[in-house]
Design a protein around this motif. Structure first.
Motif, PDB file in Angstrom:
ATOM      1  N   UNK A  61       0.833  -1.206   0.000  1.00 37.17           N
ATOM      2  CA  UNK A  61       0.000   0.000   0.000  1.00 37.17           C
ATOM      3  C   UNK A  61       0.865   1.253   0.000  1.00 37.17           C
ATOM      4  N   UNK A  62       1.959   1.221   0.763  1.00 34.05           N
ATOM      5  CA  UNK A  62       2.815   2.397   0.838  1.00 34.05           C
ATOM      6  C   UNK A  62       3.651   2.574  -0.427  1.00 34.05           C
ATOM      7  N   UNK A  63       3.928   1.473  -1.114  1.00 27.75           N
ATOM      8  CA  UNK A  63       4.596   1.585  -2.409  1.00 27.75           C
ATOM      9  C   UNK A  63       3.671   2.265  -3.414  1.00 27.75           C
ATOM     10  N   UNK A  64       2.397   1.870  -3.405  1.00 32.50           N
ATOM     11  CA  UNK A  64       1.427   2.498  -4.305  1.00 32.50           C
ATOM     12  C   UNK A  64       1.218   3.960  -3.932  1.00 32.50           C
ATOM     13  N   UNK A  65       1.267   4.254  -2.641  1.00 38.90           N
ATOM     14  CA  UNK A  65       1.131   5.635  -2.206  1.00 38.90           C
ATOM     15  C   UNK A  65       2.276   6.480  -2.743  1.00 38.90           C
ATOM     16  N   UNK A  66       3.484   5.940  -2.736  1.00 40.33           N
ATOM     17  CA  UNK A  66       4.631   6.692  -3.258  1.00 40.33           C
ATOM     18  C   UNK A  66       4.450   6.990  -4.745  1.00 40.33           C
ATOM     19  N   UNK A 101      10.728  12.939  -3.603  1.00 43.04           N
ATOM     20  CA  UNK A 101      10.944  14.332  -3.235  1.00 43.04           C
ATOM     21  C   UNK A 101      10.951  14.504  -1.723  1.00 43.04           C
ATOM     22  N   UNK A 102      10.103  15.389  -1.186  1.00 46.54           N
ATOM     23  CA  UNK A 102      10.095  15.652   0.250  1.00 46.54           C
ATOM     24  C   UNK A 102       9.218  14.698   1.054  1.00 46.54           C
ATOM     25  N   UNK A 103       8.704  13.659   0.395  1.00 41.89           N
ATOM     26  CA  UNK A 103       7.756  12.748   1.053  1.00 41.89           C
ATOM     27  C   UNK A 103       8.384  11.372   1.236  1.00 41.89           C
ATOM     28  N   UNK A 104       8.366  10.903   2.478  1.00 46.69           N
ATOM     29  CA  UNK A 104       8.839   9.561   2.802  1.00 46.69           C
ATOM     30  C   UNK A 104       7.622   8.694   3.088  1.00 46.69           C
ATOM     31  N   UNK A 105       7.540   7.558   2.431  1.00 46.91           N
ATOM     32  CA  UNK A 105       6.424   6.626   2.582  1.00 46.91           C
ATOM     33  C   UNK A 105       6.938   5.377   3.289  1.00 46.91           C
ATOM     34  N   UNK A 106       6.397   5.093   4.474  1.00 42.94           N
ATOM     35  CA  UNK A 106       6.942   4.045   5.351  1.00 42.94           C
ATOM     36  C   UNK A 106       5.855   3.063   5.767  1.00 42.94           C
ATOM     37  N   UNK A 107       6.136   1.767   5.679  1.00 39.71           N
ATOM     38  CA  UNK A 107       5.202   0.772   6.220  1.00 39.71           C
ATOM     39  C   UNK A 107       5.529   0.524   7.691  1.00 39.71           C
ATOM     40  N   UNK A 108       4.498   0.281   8.511  1.00 37.70           N
ATOM     41  CA  UNK A 108       4.731   0.072   9.941  1.00 37.70           C
ATOM     42  C   UNK A 108       4.210  -1.252  10.480  1.00 37.70           C
ATOM     43  N   UNK A 109       3.655  -2.104   9.617  1.00 37.48           N
ATOM     44  CA  UNK A 109       3.131  -3.361  10.116  1.00 37.48           C
ATOM     45  C   UNK A 109       1.811  -3.153  10.834  1.00 37.48           C
ATOM     46  N   UNK A 110       1.449  -4.116  11.683  1.00 35.24           N
ATOM     47  CA  UNK A 110       0.168  -4.055  12.380  1.00 35.24           C
ATOM     48  C   UNK A 110       0.378  -3.970  13.881  1.00 35.24           C
ATOM     49  N   UNK A 111      -0.284  -3.021  14.514  1.00 35.65           N
ATOM     50  CA  UNK A 111      -0.204  -2.865  15.962  1.00 35.65           C
ATOM     51  C   UNK A 111       0.904  -1.936  16.416  1.00 35.65           C
ATOM     52  N   UNK A 112       0.762  -1.429  17.647  1.00 35.41           N
ATOM     53  CA  UNK A 112       1.727  -0.477  18.194  1.00 35.41           C
ATOM     54  C   UNK A 112       3.130  -1.063  18.345  1.00 35.41           C
ATOM     55  N   UNK A 113       3.302  -2.310  18.801  1.00 38.96           N
ATOM     56  CA  UNK A 113       4.673  -2.835  18.925  1.00 38.96           C
ATOM     57  C   UNK A 113       5.456  -2.780  17.614  1.00 38.96           C
ATOM     58  N   UNK A 114       4.832  -3.166  16.519  1.00 37.68           N
ATOM     59  CA  UNK A 114       5.503  -3.108  15.225  1.00 37.68           C
ATOM     60  C   UNK A 114       5.763  -1.660  14.823  1.00 37.68           C
ATOM     61  N   UNK A 115       4.767  -0.799  15.037  1.00 38.10           N
ATOM     62  CA  UNK A 115       4.924   0.622  14.723  1.00 38.10           C
ATOM     63  C   UNK A 115       6.062   1.254  15.507  1.00 38.10           C
ATOM     64  N   UNK A 116       6.180   0.913  16.793  1.00 35.26           N
ATOM     65  CA  UNK A 116       7.159   1.591  17.649  1.00 35.26           C
ATOM     66  C   UNK A 116       8.593   1.355  17.187  1.00 35.26           C
ATOM     67  N   UNK A 117       8.865   0.186  16.631  1.00 37.25           N
ATOM     68  CA  UNK A 117      10.221  -0.128  16.160  1.00 37.25           C
ATOM     69  C   UNK A 117      10.612   0.800  15.021  1.00 37.25           C
ATOM     70  N   UNK A 118       9.780   0.861  13.989  1.00 37.58           N
ATOM     71  CA  UNK A 118      10.123   1.691  12.834  1.00 37.58           C
ATOM     72  C   UNK A 118      10.031   3.170  13.193  1.00 37.58           C
ATOM     73  N   UNK A 119       9.135   3.548  14.105  1.00 37.86           N
ATOM     74  CA  UNK A 119       9.020   4.949  14.504  1.00 37.86           C
ATOM     75  C   UNK A 119      10.312   5.430  15.157  1.00 37.86           C
ATOM     76  N   UNK A 120      10.861   4.640  16.074  1.00 37.31           N
ATOM     77  CA  UNK A 120      12.132   4.992  16.705  1.00 37.31           C
ATOM     78  C   UNK A 120      13.215   5.248  15.666  1.00 37.31           C
TER      79      UNK A 120
END
Length: 310
Positions: A61-66, A101-120
């Motif tokens: 989904x994030x690849x298509x968003x880019x 350009x100035x936009x970074x498109x990032x996948x974070x997986x499902x749930x807060x634990x997965x999100x927190x890793x990539x967010x850090x």
């Protein structure tokens, strides 16, 4: 409860992680789950112009968003791997990162634990890259509560399953609470990106961030379920009375980490069903894909306005 960190202490809009003093002691910082590090990669050259970081669950989904970003911003010279936009995190199988350009498109997986890793690691990335005035967005899908499927919900307030507006985690064996606070200016800007001729409504409301997909969201079709249909409906009706518009699994952690880091953050998700009427999707795949683009378009309108004003 831990308070937010002022990461713009030097007044120039740079992201300064709360842990920057310990980071300075490192000879090399590996961003393990992004396949990047401070020795082998010139992060400032690669990512220094990033102003918007958009997170979403699925890599595809994030690849298509880019690709949508490239089309809308008319940026066609971004790096590619063959016919596909370059995934900077391709050296791992955890997440995906695409830059247009100035936009970074990032996948974070499902749930807060997965999100927190990539967010850090994204916070550290924009720090090392010396990005300025960065805005973070979570763009995703959710279950609606009393809303027509296909409605875009911009989160006004995020709560957990007990209606608490903070993200709870354990640090060194002790409970820590971090307030999930929405950046009001960013939220209002997204709401203003709704247009009269849109085929869908864009609303603001409270988002319940669940710990899991099944019991945490009062579904009846999981492997475990010790309640009945009437119990589920009573719970969902109570949520509606309390102003809950939608249910998903990342908003609370995302907004709490944005606030704690001092980064402007907002969440926009499209409802795929009304949980007061059904637990599983009834729309066809083509409609689902069309709906998924709705919050993406809202955020893209905001990005285009900011870039035009700049």
């Amino acid at each position: 409860m831990e308070s937010a960190v002022d990461i713009t202490e030097n007044g120039n809009g740079l992201v300064i992680p709360q842990n920057y003093k310990k980071l300075h002691r490192l000879n090399e910082d590996h961003l393990y789950h992004l396949a990047l590090d401070t020795q082998k990669d010139d992060l400032e050259k690669m990512f220094g112009d990033v102003r918007f970081v958009c997170f979403g669950g699925q890599p595809s989904r994030m690849e298509k968003f880019s690709a949508l970003v490239a089309e809308e911003l008319k940026i066609y010279d971004h790096e590619k791997d063959g016919d596909r936009p370059k995934n900077y995190a391709a050296g791992t199988d955890r997440y995906s990162i695409h830059k247009v350009g100035p936009v970074l498109s990032v996948s974070h997986g499902i749930g807060i634990p997965s999100l927190s890793v990539v967010f850090n690691e994204i916070i550290k990335l924009v720090y090392y890259a010396k990005c300025k005035d960065v805005e973070f967005f979570r763009i995703g899908t959710c279950g609606g509560v009393g809303l027509e499927p296909g409605t875009v919900v911009v989160t006004e307030k995020a709560v957990d399953g007990e209606m608490n507006p903070y993200y709870k985690l354990s640090v060194l064996g002790k409970p820590v609470k971090r307030l999930a606070k929405v950046d009001q200016s960013l939220m209002e800007s997204l709401l203003k990106c709704s247009e009269p001729d849109d085929e869908f409504k864009t609303v603001k409301g409270t988002t319940l961030c669940a710990d899991d997909f099944y019991e945490g969201q009062a579904r009846l079709d999981g492997a475990f379920c010790e309640y009945e249909e009437e119990d589920k409906m009573k719970f969902l009706q109570e949520l509606k009375k309390k102003g809950v518009c939608n249910i998903e699994m990342e908003s609370l952690g995302f907004l709490a980490m944005c606030h704690y880091a001092g980064v402007k953050g907002a969440v926009a998700c499209v409802t795929l069903l009304d949980r007061l009427k059904e637990d599983t999707l009834s729309c066809d795949l083509s409609m689902l894909k069309k709906w998924q683009e709705r919050p993406q378009n809202i955020v893209l309108r905001h990005i285009k306005k900011k870039l035009n004003n700049h």
